[in-house]
Enzyme design. Structure first.
Site, PDB file in Angstrom:
ATOM      1  N   ASP A  50       0.840  -1.209   0.000  1.00 31.86           N
ATOM      2  CA  ASP A  50       0.000   0.000   0.000  1.00 31.86           C
ATOM      3  C   ASP A  50       0.871   1.253   0.000  1.00 31.86           C
ATOM      4  O   ASP A  50       0.519   2.273  -0.599  1.00 31.86           O
ATOM      5  CB  ASP A  50      -0.917   0.004   1.227  1.00 31.86           C
ATOM      6  CG  ASP A  50      -2.054  -0.997   1.077  1.00 31.86           C
ATOM      7  OD1 ASP A  50      -2.387  -1.335  -0.075  1.00 31.86           O
ATOM      8  OD2 ASP A  50      -2.585  -1.448   2.101  1.00 31.86           O
ATOM      9  N   GLY A  51       2.017   1.172   0.669  1.00 31.07           N
ATOM     10  CA  GLY A  51       2.939   2.308   0.676  1.00 31.07           C
ATOM     11  C   GLY A  51       3.430   2.626  -0.742  1.00 31.07           C
ATOM     12  O   GLY A  51       3.581   3.795  -1.107  1.00 31.07           O
ATOM     13  N   ASN A 124      -4.284   8.849   1.897  1.00 36.00           N
ATOM     14  CA  ASN A 124      -4.532   8.276   3.231  1.00 36.00           C
ATOM     15  C   ASN A 124      -4.903   9.349   4.256  1.00 36.00           C
ATOM     16  O   ASN A 124      -5.987   9.329   4.796  1.00 36.00           O
ATOM     17  CB  ASN A 124      -3.286   7.560   3.762  1.00 36.00           C
ATOM     18  CG  ASN A 124      -3.276   6.072   3.448  1.00 36.00           C
ATOM     19  OD1 ASN A 124      -4.203   5.551   2.839  1.00 36.00           O
ATOM     20  ND2 ASN A 124      -2.221   5.403   3.853  1.00 36.00           N
ATOM     21  N   GLU A 125      -3.957  10.252   4.522  1.00 37.71           N
ATOM     22  CA  GLU A 125      -4.219  11.223   5.587  1.00 37.71           C
ATOM     23  C   GLU A 125      -3.210  12.354   5.648  1.00 37.71           C
ATOM     24  O   GLU A 125      -2.100  12.249   5.138  1.00 37.71           O
ATOM     25  CB  GLU A 125      -4.252  10.534   6.965  1.00 37.71           C
ATOM     26  CG  GLU A 125      -2.935  10.155   7.568  1.00 37.71           C
ATOM     27  CD  GLU A 125      -2.282   8.923   6.994  1.00 37.71           C
ATOM     28  OE1 GLU A 125      -1.312   9.093   6.230  1.00 37.71           O
ATOM     29  OE2 GLU A 125      -2.687   7.799   7.299  1.00 37.71           O
ATOM     30  N   ARG A 151      -4.857  19.700  22.854  1.00 38.64           N
ATOM     31  CA  ARG A 151      -3.483  19.566  23.343  1.00 38.64           C
ATOM     32  C   ARG A 151      -3.161  18.085  23.384  1.00 38.64           C
ATOM     33  O   ARG A 151      -3.915  17.298  23.954  1.00 38.64           O
ATOM     34  CB  ARG A 151      -3.332  20.150  24.751  1.00 38.64           C
ATOM     35  CG  ARG A 151      -3.344  21.662  24.784  1.00 38.64           C
ATOM     36  CD  ARG A 151      -3.173  22.193  26.196  1.00 38.64           C
ATOM     37  NE  ARG A 151      -3.095  23.643  26.205  1.00 38.64           N
ATOM     38  CZ  ARG A 151      -4.148  24.451  26.104  1.00 38.64           C
ATOM     39  NH1 ARG A 151      -5.360  23.961  25.967  1.00 38.64           N
ATOM     40  NH2 ARG A 151      -3.972  25.759  26.126  1.00 38.64           N
ATOM     41  N   ASP A 153      -0.449  14.806  21.338  1.00 31.65           N
ATOM     42  CA  ASP A 153       0.654  14.471  20.424  1.00 31.65           C
ATOM     43  C   ASP A 153       0.375  14.916  18.999  1.00 31.65           C
ATOM     44  O   ASP A 153       1.289  15.273  18.264  1.00 31.65           O
ATOM     45  CB  ASP A 153       0.900  12.948  20.422  1.00 31.65           C
ATOM     46  CG  ASP A 153       1.698  12.509  21.634  1.00 31.65           C
ATOM     47  OD1 ASP A 153       1.928  13.358  22.512  1.00 31.65           O
ATOM     48  OD2 ASP A 153       2.080  11.328  21.694  1.00 31.65           O
ATOM     49  N   ALA A 188      -3.212  10.794  21.258  1.00 31.44           N
ATOM     50  CA  ALA A 188      -2.837  11.024  22.667  1.00 31.44           C
ATOM     51  C   ALA A 188      -3.174  12.433  23.155  1.00 31.44           C
ATOM     52  O   ALA A 188      -2.280  13.227  23.489  1.00 31.44           O
ATOM     53  CB  ALA A 188      -1.340  10.737  22.865  1.00 31.44           C
TER      54      ALA A 188
HETATM   55  P1  NAP Z   1       5.322   2.411   6.752  1.00 35.56           P
HETATM   56  O1  NAP Z   1       5.517   2.984   8.098  1.00 35.56           O
HETATM   57  O2  NAP Z   1       6.487   1.748   6.064  1.00 35.56           O
HETATM   58  O3  NAP Z   1       4.104   1.366   6.746  1.00 35.56           O
HETATM   59  C1  NAP Z   1       2.902   1.625   7.339  1.00 35.56           C
HETATM   60  C2  NAP Z   1       1.964   0.433   7.167  1.00 35.56           C
HETATM   61  O4  NAP Z   1       0.680   0.972   6.820  1.00 35.56           O
HETATM   62  C3  NAP Z   1       2.343  -0.558   6.070  1.00 35.56           C
HETATM   63  O5  NAP Z   1       2.114  -1.862   6.546  1.00 35.56           O
HETATM   64  C4  NAP Z   1       1.379  -0.201   4.947  1.00 35.56           C
HETATM   65  O6  NAP Z   1       1.053  -1.301   4.130  1.00 35.56           O
HETATM   66  C5  NAP Z   1       0.149   0.191   5.742  1.00 35.56           C
HETATM   67  N1  NAP Z   1      -0.807   1.006   5.015  1.00 35.56           N
HETATM   68  C6  NAP Z   1      -0.605   2.033   4.157  1.00 35.56           C
HETATM   69  N2  NAP Z   1      -1.791   2.505   3.715  1.00 35.56           N
HETATM   70  C7  NAP Z   1      -2.752   1.751   4.304  1.00 35.56           C
HETATM   71  C8  NAP Z   1      -4.157   1.761   4.250  1.00 35.56           C
HETATM   72  N3  NAP Z   1      -4.815   2.656   3.518  1.00 35.56           N
HETATM   73  N4  NAP Z   1      -4.834   0.867   5.003  1.00 35.56           N
HETATM   74  C9  NAP Z   1      -4.194  -0.021   5.771  1.00 35.56           C
HETATM   75  N5  NAP Z   1      -2.853  -0.097   5.866  1.00 35.56           N
HETATM   76  C10 NAP Z   1      -2.145   0.803   5.139  1.00 35.56           C
HETATM   77  O7  NAP Z   1       4.799   3.608   5.827  1.00 35.56           O
HETATM   78  P2  NAP Z   1       4.394   3.618   4.319  1.00 35.56           P
HETATM   79  O8  NAP Z   1       4.430   2.233   3.738  1.00 35.56           O
HETATM   80  O9  NAP Z   1       5.159   4.708   3.680  1.00 35.56           O
HETATM   81  O10 NAP Z   1       2.864   4.077   4.443  1.00 35.56           O
HETATM   82  C11 NAP Z   1       2.543   5.368   4.867  1.00 35.56           C
HETATM   83  C12 NAP Z   1       1.367   5.232   5.792  1.00 35.56           C
HETATM   84  O11 NAP Z   1       1.813   4.651   7.012  1.00 35.56           O
HETATM   85  C13 NAP Z   1       0.765   6.536   6.215  1.00 35.56           C
HETATM   86  O12 NAP Z   1      -0.127   7.041   5.262  1.00 35.56           O
HETATM   87  C14 NAP Z   1       0.106   6.152   7.529  1.00 35.56           C
HETATM   88  O13 NAP Z   1      -1.258   5.842   7.362  1.00 35.56           O
HETATM   89  C15 NAP Z   1       0.808   4.881   7.943  1.00 35.56           C
HETATM   90  N6  NAP Z   1       1.345   5.037   9.295  1.00 35.56           N
HETATM   91  C16 NAP Z   1       0.778   4.290  10.266  1.00 35.56           C
HETATM   92  C17 NAP Z   1       1.175   4.439  11.571  1.00 35.56           C
HETATM   93  C18 NAP Z   1       0.513   3.607  12.620  1.00 35.56           C
HETATM   94  O14 NAP Z   1      -0.293   2.740  12.274  1.00 35.56           O
HETATM   95  N7  NAP Z   1       0.820   3.842  13.893  1.00 35.56           N
HETATM   96  C19 NAP Z   1       2.189   5.347  11.910  1.00 35.56           C
HETATM   97  C20 NAP Z   1       2.739   6.097  10.894  1.00 35.56           C
HETATM   98  C21 NAP Z   1       2.301   5.947   9.574  1.00 35.56           C
HETATM   99  P3  NAP Z   1       2.086  -2.025   3.144  1.00 35.56           P
HETATM  100  O15 NAP Z   1       2.959  -2.846   4.028  1.00 35.56           O
HETATM  101  O16 NAP Z   1       1.192  -2.837   2.263  1.00 35.56           O
HETATM  102  O17 NAP Z   1       2.827  -0.963   2.402  1.00 35.56           O
END
Ligand code: NAP
Length: 268
Positions: A50-51, A124-125, A151, A153, A188
């Protein structure tokens, strides 16, 4: 028809891309591969996770349709496993009409203290956090009316398809992507006798706005994969984006089955 690929940076993903290109070439198809947005592809294949798809949509924008092939686990944006490449190629060669699923985005207008306005979007967001470990302070206005002073994170404004990502990790609701909405979720928050927030996620319809009036001199803004420190941000206004990201669905895989597979059963 012009196709571009965006790959996760690993050997297996590159091997899958080669296999796919070979299969289409063998068939002597009418598909040609192009290498960048300037060549205006009709379809973009994201191979990875998804990333990788998030990277693809920011590279190629709203014009092409997207197809995801996952080389890890089943994703929310990716439909095909590498062992299904033959089926996928057959669909392309037979020119099967895919169902086009259109996913809403989050549109953001960021205004700095010197009056500069930046227009951004996310599939995503949007995430807002303080640039240091100290508390983010932001007034939250809904449609111009004050709701609260937050107030904590940070704050997340997610799209429906982003509701299963960071938003879900902070207990936000999962929203079906056919609903044109944005969701504001807290990371938070401080809730005690001095400070109070709503402490629930809010789902806003298409014609509503959420405005964050930022009090911190430096904040971190995340838009999908992109993140950076912004100085002197006065306000961030978010609404449902006017344009949607289009996904070509050649097989039926419902959003709720993706939810089940990702979070409950862990397999397909
Ligand atoms: P990453 O930190 O390497 O991976 C974040 C995880 O989120 C990966 O497992 C990714 O899936 C999954 N993901 C991405 N879009 C998704 C969706 N729409 N629904 C469900 N899971 C999803 O970061 P990245 O791969 O660059 O992805 C960026 C995304 O990470 C941001 O948009 C944010 O939503 C998410 N993120 C999540 C957290 C958290 O859950 N605490 C914290 C920071 C960021 P794949 O393994 O298939 O790529």
């Amino acid at each position: 028809m012009k196709i571009a690929t965006v790959l996760r940076n690993d050997d297996y993903t590159r091997e899958v891309e080669l296999r796919l290109k070979d299969k289409l070439k063998e068939a002597g198809s009418m598909y040609t591969f192009v290498t960048g947005p300037d060549e205006h592809p009709d379809m973009v294949l994201s191979i990875g996770g998804d990333g990788t798809l998030l990277e693809a949509v920011h590279q190629y924008g709203m014009q092409p349709t997207y197809v995801g092939i996952h080389t890890g686990h089943l994703g929310f944006y990716a439909d095909w496993r590498p062992d299904e490449l033959d089926d996928f190629v057959t669909m392309l060669l037979e020119q099967k009409e895919p169902f086009i699923a259109e996913y809403p985005t989050v549109q953001c207008q960021i205004t700095t203290g010197d009056g500069q306005v930046y227009h951004k979007w996310a599939l995503n967001e949007l995430v807002v956090r303080n640039a240091s470990l100290s508390t983010l302070v932001a007034c939250v206005n809904i449609n111009g009316d004050e709701l609260e002073t937050f107030r904590g994170d940070g704050l997340i404004v997610s799209s429906p398809s982003g509701s299963t990502a960071y938003n879900k990790a902070v207990d936000g609701a999962i929203v079906h992507p056919s609903i044109e909405a944005i969701q504001l979720s807290e990371i938070a928050s401080i809730n005690n006798q001095a400070y109070r927030t709503i402490n629930s996620s809010l789902v806003l319809p298409k014609h509503h706005t959420v405005e964050l009036i930022v009090m911190n001199p430096e904040i971190m803004i995340g838009l999908d994969r992109e993140q950076g420190v912004w100085k002197n941000v006065r306000s961030i206004i978010c609404r449902v984006g006017q344009e949607k990201v289009k996904f070509a669905r050649y097989k039926k895989l419902t959003f709720w089955s993706r939810v089940r597979n990702s979070f409950i059963t862990g397999s397909r």
